[in-house]
Design an enzyme around this catalytic site. Structure first.
Site, PDB file in Angstrom:
ATOM      1  N   ASN A  10       0.871  -1.183   0.000  1.00  0.00           N
ATOM      2  CA  ASN A  10       0.000   0.000   0.000  1.00  0.00           C
ATOM      3  C   ASN A  10       0.906   1.231   0.000  1.00  0.00           C
ATOM      4  O   ASN A  10       1.436   1.613   1.044  1.00  0.00           O
ATOM      5  CB  ASN A  10      -0.895  -0.014   1.244  1.00  0.00           C
ATOM      6  CG  ASN A  10      -1.741   1.251   1.335  1.00  0.00           C
ATOM      7  OD1 ASN A  10      -1.866   1.996   0.366  1.00  0.00           O
ATOM      8  ND2 ASN A  10      -2.316   1.492   2.505  1.00  0.00           N
ATOM      9  N   LYS A  12       0.051   4.208  -0.408  1.00  0.00           N
ATOM     10  CA  LYS A  12      -0.673   5.414   0.038  1.00  0.00           C
ATOM     11  C   LYS A  12      -0.379   6.547  -0.944  1.00  0.00           C
ATOM     12  O   LYS A  12      -0.211   6.295  -2.127  1.00  0.00           O
ATOM     13  CB  LYS A  12      -0.271   5.784   1.469  1.00  0.00           C
ATOM     14  CG  LYS A  12      -0.268   4.596   2.413  1.00  0.00           C
ATOM     15  CD  LYS A  12      -0.143   5.028   3.833  1.00  0.00           C
ATOM     16  CE  LYS A  12       0.091   3.822   4.702  1.00  0.00           C
ATOM     17  NZ  LYS A  12      -0.169   4.079   6.088  1.00  0.00           N
ATOM     18  N   HIS A  99      -9.595   1.162   4.593  1.00  0.00           N
ATOM     19  CA  HIS A  99      -8.349   1.450   5.322  1.00  0.00           C
ATOM     20  C   HIS A  99      -8.661   2.449   6.445  1.00  0.00           C
ATOM     21  O   HIS A  99      -9.508   3.332   6.281  1.00  0.00           O
ATOM     22  CB  HIS A  99      -7.309   2.025   4.358  1.00  0.00           C
ATOM     23  CG  HIS A  99      -5.940   2.079   4.950  1.00  0.00           C
ATOM     24  ND1 HIS A  99      -5.561   3.075   5.819  1.00  0.00           N
ATOM     25  CD2 HIS A  99      -4.873   1.252   4.831  1.00  0.00           C
ATOM     26  CE1 HIS A  99      -4.310   2.860   6.203  1.00  0.00           C
ATOM     27  NE2 HIS A  99      -3.863   1.759   5.617  1.00  0.00           N
ATOM     28  N   GLU A 101      -7.232   4.987   7.378  1.00  0.00           N
ATOM     29  CA  GLU A 101      -7.095   6.400   6.966  1.00  0.00           C
ATOM     30  C   GLU A 101      -8.351   6.866   6.232  1.00  0.00           C
ATOM     31  O   GLU A 101      -8.748   8.027   6.345  1.00  0.00           O
ATOM     32  CB  GLU A 101      -5.830   6.568   6.105  1.00  0.00           C
ATOM     33  CG  GLU A 101      -4.571   6.440   6.967  1.00  0.00           C
ATOM     34  CD  GLU A 101      -3.343   5.900   6.256  1.00  0.00           C
ATOM     35  OE1 GLU A 101      -3.308   5.889   5.013  1.00  0.00           O
ATOM     36  OE2 GLU A 101      -2.406   5.469   6.958  1.00  0.00           O
ATOM     37  N   GLU A 171      -5.497  -4.478  10.753  1.00  0.00           N
ATOM     38  CA  GLU A 171      -4.492  -3.430  10.930  1.00  0.00           C
ATOM     39  C   GLU A 171      -4.821  -2.619  12.175  1.00  0.00           C
ATOM     40  O   GLU A 171      -5.670  -1.705  12.124  1.00  0.00           O
ATOM     41  CB  GLU A 171      -4.484  -2.489   9.731  1.00  0.00           C
ATOM     42  CG  GLU A 171      -4.150  -3.154   8.422  1.00  0.00           C
ATOM     43  CD  GLU A 171      -3.569  -2.159   7.430  1.00  0.00           C
ATOM     44  OE1 GLU A 171      -2.459  -2.392   6.960  1.00  0.00           O
ATOM     45  OE2 GLU A 171      -4.211  -1.133   7.168  1.00  0.00           O
ATOM     46  N   GLY A 177       2.133   2.850  10.495  1.00  0.00           N
ATOM     47  CA  GLY A 177       3.073   3.944  10.256  1.00  0.00           C
ATOM     48  C   GLY A 177       3.751   4.462  11.510  1.00  0.00           C
ATOM     49  O   GLY A 177       4.373   5.526  11.488  1.00  0.00           O
ATOM     50  N   SER A 216       3.291  -1.524  10.468  1.00  0.00           N
ATOM     51  CA  SER A 216       4.746  -1.484  10.675  1.00  0.00           C
ATOM     52  C   SER A 216       5.436  -2.827  10.441  1.00  0.00           C
ATOM     53  O   SER A 216       6.408  -3.160  11.132  1.00  0.00           O
ATOM     54  CB  SER A 216       5.068  -0.921  12.066  1.00  0.00           C
ATOM     55  OG  SER A 216       4.575   0.405  12.176  1.00  0.00           O
TER      56      SER A 216
HETATM   57  C1  PEP Z   1      -0.894   0.510   5.927  1.00  0.00           C
HETATM   58  O1  PEP Z   1      -1.010   1.683   5.669  1.00  0.00           O
HETATM   59  O2  PEP Z   1      -1.736  -0.276   5.500  1.00  0.00           O
HETATM   60  C2  PEP Z   1       0.226   0.071   6.738  1.00  0.00           C
HETATM   61  C3  PEP Z   1       0.189  -1.107   7.261  1.00  0.00           C
HETATM   62  O3  PEP Z   1       1.247   0.990   6.900  1.00  0.00           O
HETATM   63  P1  PEP Z   1       2.674   0.713   7.627  1.00  0.00           P
HETATM   64  O4  PEP Z   1       3.192  -0.607   7.117  1.00  0.00           O
HETATM   65  O5  PEP Z   1       3.537   1.865   7.198  1.00  0.00           O
HETATM   66  O6  PEP Z   1       2.407   0.669   9.085  1.00  0.00           O
END
Ligand code: PEP
Length: 256
Positions: A10, A12, A99, A101, A171, A177, A216
């Site tokens: 992803n 983003k 997601h 976000e 998630e 992040g 992460s």
């Molecule tokens: C994500 O945005 O789906 C995600 C898991 O981001 P990160 O790996 O940067 O935590």
């Protein structure tokens, strides 16, 4: 082996044409274990170039293309939105839906997300349905309730049978992040809850749904996370912008 593994990138609102080039070249020779799909989800302006490169270089077995969002409407006066038909024309196979976000910054409700999942499935796209709790919700021991409340509207709208064509990404919002990964035990425990929750509606479907972990994930922690019995790969944000790191993560995934 009944369950495939999926590693989805992803990007983003990151990346550029140069990253499309280096990612395609890098993934052309990635070594994958059995039954693994790699999905790259760039920002929508780059879907066309990614699709063209995957086609020209005959890499559609190695790289599947994913979008980061889709409209719940089929077409019409929805400025800024992207339809399933547009994604299909670009050979997109997967779409990230719900997601955190999108839920928090764009106020997408679980009902709207359920409509999006329905629209995507109707068009033959595979939704990567994201669910997850906030830090405060985990602290108040509400994780299971929150996940159930995010899943139930989707089950109600599409029916449990259709989860045969859905991928779920767990998630935890506090891990996205932030560099704070859930421990492999905590992630496994939550994935097990999600599978058991789905099993109340249909055990066979629940046993087959790929459950990805996101938050992460990096080259150092992926192996331990992916070794957990209910973790079938990952949704990768930051680390998917670094081709070599992403390749290591892809190589650690294995179908179960
Ligand atoms: C994500 O945005 O789906 C995600 C898991 O981001 P990160 O790996 O940067 O935590």
């Amino acid at each position: 082996m009944t369950r495939r593994a999926i590693v989805a990138a992803n990007w983003k609102m990151n990346g550029d044409l140069a990253l499309v080039n280096t990612m395609v070249s890098g993934l052309a020779n990635v070594e994958l274990q059995d039954n693994v799909n790699v999905v790259v989800c760039p920002s929508s302006p780059y879907l066309s170039e990614l699709s063209a490169q995957v086609k020209t270089k005959q890499l559609s077995a190695a790289i599947s293309i994913g979008a980061q969002n889709v409209s719940e409407h089929k077409q019409g006066a929805y400025t800024g939105e992207i339809s399933t038909q547009m994604l299909q024309e670009l050979s997109v196979k997967f779409v990230i839906i719900g997601h955190s976000e999108r839920r928090s910054y764009y106020h997408e409700s679980s009902t709207q997300i359920a409509h999006k999942v329905h629209t995507a499935l109707t068009a033959g796209l595979t939704p990567i349905l994201c669910i997850g709790e906030s830090e405060a919700e985990r602290a108040m021991e509400q994780t299971d309730t929150v996940l159930a409340a995010q899943l139930q509207p989707v089950i109600d709208e599409i029916g449990i049978e259709k989860f045969n064509d859905v991928v779920i990404a767990y998630e935890p919002v506090w891990a996205i992040g932030t560099g704070k990964t859930a421990s492999s035990e905590m992630a496994q425990e939550t994935h097990q809850f999600i599978r058991q929750f789905l099993a109340q509606a249909d055990e066979d479907v629940a046993a087959k749904v790929p459950l990805l972990y996101g938050g992460s994930v990096n080259a150092s922690n992926c192996e331990e996370l992916f070794a957990q019995s209910d973790i079938d790969g990952g949704l990768i944000g930051g680390a998917s912008l670094q081709v070599e790191q992403f390749k290591i993560i892809c190589s650690a995934a294995k179908g179960k």
